[in-house]
Design a protein around this motif. Structure first.
Motif, PDB file in Angstrom:
ATOM      1  N   GLN A   1       2.479  10.203   7.161  1.00 50.20           N
ATOM      2  CA  GLN A   1       2.226   8.775   7.401  1.00 50.20           C
ATOM      3  C   GLN A   1       2.379   7.937   6.133  1.00 50.20           C
ATOM      4  N   LEU A   2       2.537   8.590   4.992  1.00 47.01           N
ATOM      5  CA  LEU A   2       2.763   7.865   3.737  1.00 47.01           C
ATOM      6  C   LEU A   2       4.267   7.692   3.564  1.00 47.01           C
ATOM      7  N   THR A   3       4.778   6.597   4.069  1.00 48.15           N
ATOM      8  CA  THR A   3       6.221   6.436   4.191  1.00 48.15           C
ATOM      9  C   THR A   3       6.731   5.198   3.457  1.00 48.15           C
ATOM     10  N   ILE A   4       7.979   5.320   3.035  1.00 52.64           N
ATOM     11  CA  ILE A   4       8.766   4.167   2.614  1.00 52.64           C
ATOM     12  C   ILE A   4       9.822   3.981   3.701  1.00 52.64           C
ATOM     13  N   PRO A   5       9.731   2.907   4.488  1.00 54.68           N
ATOM     14  CA  PRO A   5      10.654   2.749   5.617  1.00 54.68           C
ATOM     15  C   PRO A   5      12.109   2.692   5.160  1.00 54.68           C
ATOM     16  N   MET A   6      12.917   3.523   5.782  1.00 56.43           N
ATOM     17  CA  MET A   6      14.359   3.550   5.540  1.00 56.43           C
ATOM     18  C   MET A   6      15.036   3.941   6.835  1.00 56.43           C
ATOM     19  N   GLU A   7      16.272   3.576   6.964  1.00 54.18           N
ATOM     20  CA  GLU A   7      17.068   3.986   8.116  1.00 54.18           C
ATOM     21  C   GLU A   7      18.186   4.911   7.653  1.00 54.18           C
TER      22      GLU A   7
END
Length: 198
Positions: free
Chosen positions: A44-50
């Motif tokens: 849940q510790l995320t850096i949003p990326m696609e």
């Protein structure tokens, strides 16, 4: 003389969590539960990326592998993936279900299992808490995760896309997380009274 060979120091090495789990089945279950919780939390510790977010998950996965050994790491990672597939929101970003495996992150999820078992086996049979071999095993674990993840992404989107979006952005973080795994494992093993490898 009984004719039974004594185990060698290399084959006798047991990581801290593996030693703990050997006490009773209840301790085994407790270690697996703690490992699953750690991996789920790190997801849940995320850096949003696609199309694939950067998370702290590989740090948790490889730490579990190095502290648990191959067998216990396999149990913990299979439990984590199984619970995530069953409907619990344990994957990155709170996702769940088989669509995660079918989606862009599927190869990385499978890679977590393979890498945790590999690092656990290397810790037990080769690294044995020696700093340079252990660091090499951790780097190899990260390479396995990225290779399986990017391979699945390449099958879906093409090789150039997989390298640009599924490999290069993860390399700096993999190096820093590998250092973090190494430090964590050494500290935990020292606190657990694990003797220095010779």
């Amino acid at each position: 003389m009984t004719g039974v060979a004594s185990p060698s120091p290399a084959s006798a090495f047991r990581p801290a969590f593996a030693r703990l789990a050997e006490n009773t089945p209840a301790w085994t279950a407790a270690v697996v539960v703690i490992a699953v919780a750690l991996i789920a939390w790190s997801a849940q510790l995320t850096i949003p990326m696609e199309p694939v977010p950067i998370t702290l998950q590989s740090y948790a996965v490889l730490t579990v592998g190095a502290l648990s050994g191959a067998r216990l790491a396999f149990l913990a990672l299979v439990a984590y993936v199984g619970l995530g597939l069953s409907g619990l929101h344990l994957f990155a970003g709170g996702r769940t279900g088989f669509e995660v495996l079918a989606g862009p992150s599927g190869g990385y999820v499978v890679g977590f299992i393979v890498a945790a078992v590999l690092v656990g086996w290397l810790q037990e049979n080769y690294a044995r808490l020696r700093i340079l071999p252990l660091f090499g095993a951790i780097l190899l674990g990260h390479a396995v995760i990225m290779a399986l993840g990017a391979g699945w992404l390449a099958w879906q989107k093409g090789l150039a896309f997989a390298i640009e979006k599924g490999t290069l952005p993860f390399i700096p973080g993999a190096v820093f997380k590998s250092i973090g795994v190494l430090a964590t494992v050494i500290v935990v093993e020292r606190l657990a009274g694990t003797p220095r490898a010779r």
